[in-house]
Design a protein around this motif. Structure first.
Motif, mmCIF file in Angstrom:
data_model
loop_
_atom_site.group_PDB
_atom_site.id
_atom_site.type_symbol
_atom_site.label_atom_id
_atom_site.label_comp_id
_atom_site.label_asym_id
_atom_site.label_seq_id
_atom_site.Cartn_x
_atom_site.Cartn_y
_atom_site.Cartn_z
ATOM 1 N N GLU A 251 -76.766 58.030 -16.826
ATOM 2 C CA GLU A 251 -75.574 57.997 -15.984
ATOM 3 C C GLU A 251 -75.962 57.745 -14.531
ATOM 4 O OE1 GLU A 251 -71.783 60.889 -14.763
ATOM 5 O OE2 GLU A 251 -73.314 61.574 -16.195
ATOM 6 N N GLY A 252 -75.254 56.828 -13.891
ATOM 7 C CA GLY A 252 -75.493 56.550 -12.488
ATOM 8 C C GLY A 252 -76.452 55.407 -12.207
ATOM 9 N N VAL A 253 -76.980 54.755 -13.250
ATOM 10 C CA VAL A 253 -77.873 53.619 -13.031
ATOM 11 C C VAL A 253 -77.055 52.333 -13.108
ATOM 12 C CG1 VAL A 253 -79.814 54.881 -14.019
ATOM 13 C CG2 VAL A 253 -78.481 53.348 -15.476
ATOM 14 N N PRO A 254 -77.497 51.254 -12.437
ATOM 15 C CA PRO A 254 -76.740 49.999 -12.487
ATOM 16 C C PRO A 254 -76.623 49.478 -13.918
ATOM 17 C CG PRO A 254 -78.380 49.948 -10.732
ATOM 18 C CD PRO A 254 -78.655 51.181 -11.525
ATOM 19 N N ILE A 255 -75.415 49.075 -14.304
ATOM 20 C CA ILE A 255 -75.197 48.604 -15.667
ATOM 21 C C ILE A 255 -74.611 47.188 -15.713
ATOM 22 C CG2 ILE A 255 -72.911 49.669 -15.840
ATOM 23 C CD1 ILE A 255 -73.566 50.252 -18.781
ATOM 24 N N ILE A 256 -73.815 46.821 -14.690
ATOM 25 C CA ILE A 256 -73.269 45.464 -14.643
ATOM 26 C C ILE A 256 -73.321 44.937 -13.219
ATOM 27 C CG2 ILE A 256 -71.711 45.703 -16.631
ATOM 28 C CD1 ILE A 256 -69.418 46.185 -14.621
ATOM 29 N N GLN A 257 -73.332 43.621 -13.103
ATOM 30 C CA GLN A 257 -73.126 42.935 -11.839
ATOM 31 C C GLN A 257 -71.928 42.007 -12.006
ATOM 32 O OE1 GLN A 257 -77.059 41.158 -11.207
ATOM 33 N NE2 GLN A 257 -77.365 42.523 -9.464
ATOM 34 N N VAL A 258 -71.091 41.955 -10.978
ATOM 35 C CA VAL A 258 -69.854 41.177 -11.044
ATOM 36 C C VAL A 258 -69.864 40.151 -9.924
ATOM 37 C CG1 VAL A 258 -67.333 41.286 -11.186
ATOM 38 C CG2 VAL A 258 -68.707 43.231 -11.951
ATOM 39 N N SER A 259 -69.312 38.991 -10.210
ATOM 40 C CA SER A 259 -69.362 37.884 -9.252
ATOM 41 C C SER A 259 -68.531 38.130 -8.003
ATOM 42 C CB SER A 259 -68.896 36.589 -9.936
ATOM 43 O OG SER A 259 -67.594 36.765 -10.488
ATOM 44 N N LYS A 260 -67.593 39.086 -8.065
ATOM 45 C CA LYS A 260 -66.832 39.440 -6.857
ATOM 46 C C LYS A 260 -66.463 40.915 -6.924
ATOM 47 C CE LYS A 260 -62.283 38.069 -8.706
ATOM 48 N NZ LYS A 260 -61.135 37.161 -8.530
ATOM 49 N N ASP A 261 -66.061 41.461 -5.787
ATOM 50 C CA ASP A 261 -65.722 42.888 -5.736
ATOM 51 C C ASP A 261 -64.496 43.175 -6.600
ATOM 52 O OD1 ASP A 261 -67.799 43.196 -4.050
ATOM 53 O OD2 ASP A 261 -66.599 43.381 -2.209
ATOM 54 N N ILE A 262 -64.553 44.292 -7.313
ATOM 55 C CA ILE A 262 -63.425 44.702 -8.159
ATOM 56 C C ILE A 262 -63.122 46.174 -7.896
ATOM 57 C CG2 ILE A 262 -63.873 43.009 -9.978
ATOM 58 C CD1 ILE A 262 -65.330 45.125 -11.546
ATOM 59 N N ASN A 263 -61.912 46.597 -8.233
ATOM 60 C CA ASN A 263 -61.529 47.983 -7.979
ATOM 61 C C ASN A 263 -62.030 48.906 -9.095
ATOM 62 O OD1 ASN A 263 -59.643 47.773 -10.182
ATOM 63 N ND2 ASN A 263 -58.183 46.798 -8.764
ATOM 64 N N ASP A 264 -61.902 50.203 -8.842
ATOM 65 C CA ASP A 264 -62.420 51.199 -9.789
ATOM 66 C C ASP A 264 -61.712 51.134 -11.141
ATOM 67 O OD1 ASP A 264 -64.124 52.047 -7.845
ATOM 68 O OD2 ASP A 264 -62.896 53.756 -7.209
ATOM 69 N N GLU A 265 -60.447 50.819 -11.122
ATOM 70 C CA GLU A 265 -59.693 50.745 -12.380
ATOM 71 C C GLU A 265 -60.231 49.634 -13.277
ATOM 72 O OE1 GLU A 265 -55.095 50.032 -13.961
ATOM 73 O OE2 GLU A 265 -55.512 50.351 -11.817
ATOM 74 N N LEU A 266 -60.549 48.496 -12.680
ATOM 75 C CA LEU A 266 -61.094 47.385 -13.462
ATOM 76 C C LEU A 266 -62.501 47.704 -13.958
ATOM 77 C CD1 LEU A 266 -60.744 44.587 -14.602
ATOM 78 C CD2 LEU A 266 -61.473 43.630 -12.395
ATOM 79 N N VAL A 267 -63.278 48.417 -13.145
ATOM 80 C CA VAL A 267 -64.622 48.823 -13.568
ATOM 81 C C VAL A 267 -64.532 49.695 -14.821
ATOM 82 C CG1 VAL A 267 -66.665 50.172 -12.956
ATOM 83 C CG2 VAL A 267 -65.622 48.664 -11.264
ATOM 84 N N LYS A 268 -63.610 50.672 -14.799
ATOM 85 C CA LYS A 268 -63.426 51.542 -15.970
ATOM 86 C C LYS A 268 -62.985 50.741 -17.180
ATOM 87 C CE LYS A 268 -62.264 55.730 -13.361
ATOM 88 N NZ LYS A 268 -61.206 56.753 -13.082
ATOM 89 N N LYS A 269 -62.129 49.756 -16.949
ATOM 90 C CA LYS A 269 -61.645 48.916 -18.044
ATOM 91 C C LYS A 269 -62.792 48.124 -18.666
ATOM 92 C CE LYS A 269 -58.154 45.406 -19.089
ATOM 93 N NZ LYS A 269 -57.094 44.522 -18.525
ATOM 94 N N ILE A 270 -63.680 47.625 -17.817
ATOM 95 C CA ILE A 270 -64.834 46.864 -18.325
ATOM 96 C C ILE A 270 -65.785 47.785 -19.080
ATOM 97 C CG2 ILE A 270 -66.893 45.576 -17.634
ATOM 98 C CD1 ILE A 270 -65.248 44.434 -15.306
ATOM 99 N N LEU A 271 -66.111 48.937 -18.478
ATOM 100 C CA LEU A 271 -67.085 49.845 -19.097
ATOM 101 C C LEU A 271 -66.555 50.480 -20.377
ATOM 102 C CD1 LEU A 271 -68.652 51.659 -16.002
ATOM 103 C CD2 LEU A 271 -69.480 49.662 -17.250
ATOM 104 N N SER A 272 -65.235 50.505 -20.556
ATOM 105 C CA SER A 272 -64.689 51.057 -21.798
ATOM 106 C C SER A 272 -65.039 50.197 -23.004
ATOM 107 C CB SER A 272 -63.165 51.190 -21.690
ATOM 108 O OG SER A 272 -62.540 49.913 -21.648
ATOM 109 N N ASN A 273 -65.504 48.975 -22.747
ATOM 110 C CA ASN A 273 -65.887 48.075 -23.829
ATOM 111 C C ASN A 273 -67.385 48.144 -24.135
ATOM 112 O OD1 ASN A 273 -63.351 46.361 -24.462
ATOM 113 N ND2 ASN A 273 -63.438 46.383 -22.229
ATOM 114 N N PHE A 274 -68.083 49.106 -23.537
ATOM 115 C CA PHE A 274 -69.496 49.333 -23.824
ATOM 116 C C PHE A 274 -69.610 50.490 -24.808
ATOM 117 C CE2 PHE A 274 -69.706 46.683 -20.261
ATOM 118 C CZ PHE A 274 -71.003 46.280 -20.019
ATOM 119 N N ASN A 275 -70.415 50.307 -25.825
ATOM 120 C CA ASN A 275 -70.577 51.343 -26.847
ATOM 121 C C ASN A 275 -71.926 52.021 -26.678
ATOM 122 O OD1 ASN A 275 -70.197 52.944 -29.115
ATOM 123 N ND2 ASN A 275 -71.095 51.418 -30.476
#
Length: 428
Positions: A251-275
């Motif tokens: 927990e707390g280590v870098p897991i993704i890089q995104v081509s542009k800044d995104i909000n926290d809600e979108l980050v959670k939405k993306i990470l919810s697809n990681f198993n």
């Protein structure tokens, strides 16, 4: 909605590897079937069968109760024995081979099916027994047909028990363990090769992209590709997944890089697809097969076991897997409509070969039979078609390291000449 569906599917895929999954499922089926039969008994199914085939129906309540009690006790006995056999199998596999093979043995569906049949039959017989009223005088009310079904299920349990004894004795054999690991990894590699385009598009440099951090801890198993592709299209972004599949992510280590800044809600939405999971499975990560097979070979070469034959067998399976890995690109890029959307970090070929060979060079460099087999492996791989020409350079570099180590560990001149000849064949 898609995210919830993906998490549900990921949950199902994870619990399928648990030894209690199918037994629990079969138990529910057994209970439901018992309730269904009790309902049918009230509708007069036993009366119908007694009228047409009276030989199949038991009319005496005491006989039915005694028979079901006897059969249920017998099934409980063979189930306890079967569970004991599973524990012996796991203990022996852990001691003789590698603890990493345990998840594969535990998730053996055939063994889970057998244990599930036991539990389903026990529950069915128990609830059928409860439904028998010894004071009932009307023979048509006695659940004779349900008792017949219980007898048939008990016979099925006896057949399953014989199969279980045969299967458990086969499962502990090292060749079968290696073959199972190999087949799972082969299926995974074939799937990845099928999905991988012949000319993968270039992915932009992500060095200046913003990183986002993991909110969970566990082994990174897989991702919901379809969901992430949809998110990338909707938000007009590109993703780079940083950890290698199968790696333990904190927990707390870098897991993704995104081509542009995104909000926290979108980050959670993306990470919810990681198993994430606490265990590792070859079905999700083919690189784990190389690790497991290598560890079995190293265990075989330990002083307490000293079994070069098993180590040679592991090299044979690794040769086949490396030959398939030669066809795969080091970079995995997920595209849609010819646009590069997601870059997935994978174990590169150089690192994979090095991690395998460093173990064999350490533990097998004094054994000529294993050394010869390793050089034969390199010779075979060098004549295979590689996706990238650098792969062959990696193989030659590892062969050179093996040659140098053997020169220091083996002193017999005849053995050294043989090793020299094998190494020179690689350079021609």
């Amino acid at each position: 909605m898609k995210s919830l569906y993906n998490k549900f599917i990921s949950f199902i895929n994870t619990i399928q590897g648990k030894i209690a999954f199918y037994p629990t499922l079969f138990s529910i089926i057994g209970f439901s079937f018992a309730m269904t039969m009790l309902y049918l008994e009230k509708e007069g199914i036993s009366a119908f069968v007694l009228e047409h085939i009276p030989q199949l129906v038991i009319n005496n309540a005491d006989t039915a109760k005694t028979l079901l009690s006897f059969l249920t006790g017998g099934i409980i006995s063979i189930m306890v024995f079967s569970f004991s056999m599973v524990m012996v199998l796991l203990n022996q596999a852990s001691s003789n081979f590698s603890p990493r093979v345990l998840p594969g043995l535990i998730s053996n569906r055939n063994h889970q099916f057998v244990l599930g049949i036991y539990l389903a039959t026990i529950l069915y017989n128990t609830f059928t027994l409860v439904g028998i009223n010894p004071q009932e005088n009307d023979k048509y009310q006695l659940p004779g047909f349900s008792v017949l079904i219980g007898i048939i299920l008990t016979v099925v349990c006896l057949g399953a028990f014989l199969y279980f004894i045969h299967s458990i004795s086969q499962s502990i054999q090292v060749n079968n363990i290696l073959d199972t690991i190999y087949k799972k990894a082969k299926m995974r590699l074939e799937y990845l090769l099928e999905k991988e385009s012949e000319t993968p598009p270039n992915f932009p440099d992500s060095s200046d992209w913003k990183s986002y951090y993991s909110s969970e801890t566990g082994y990174f198993q897989n991702i919901a590709v379809a969901n992430l592709v949809s998110i990338c299209k909707e938000e007009d972004i590109q993703l780079k997944i940083l950890p290698i599949q199968g790696l333990f992510v904190l927990e707390g280590v870098p897991i993704i890089q995104v081509s542009k800044d995104i909000n926290d809600e979108l980050v959670k939405k993306i990470l919810s697809n990681f198993n994430f999971a606490k265990g590792e499975f070859v079905e999700d990560n083919y690189a784990l097969a190389f690790k497991q097979i290598t560890e079995i070979g190293m265990k075989a070469m330990s002083p307490g076991i000293n079994d070069p034959g098993t180590a040679i067998s592991t090299i044979d399976y690794l040769t086949e897997l490396f030959a398939m890995r030669l066809k795969k690109n080091d970079q995995t890029i997920i595209t849609s409509d010819e646009a590069s959307l997601i870059a997935v970090s994978t174990t590169n070929f150089k690192e994979l070969v090095y991690q395998v060979m460093v173990s064999y060079r350490t533990y097998c460099k004094h054994d000529l039979s294993c050394i010869q087999k390793l050089f034969i492996m390199f010779k075979y791989l060098l004549i295979q078609e590689a996706h990238l020409p650098e792969y062959h350079d990696v193989l030659l570099a590892e062969a050179k390291l093996l040659y140098e180590d053997t020169q220091q560990s083996i002193t017999n001149s005849t053995d050294l000449r043989r090793i020299e000849a094998l190494y020179q064949k690689l350079l021609k």
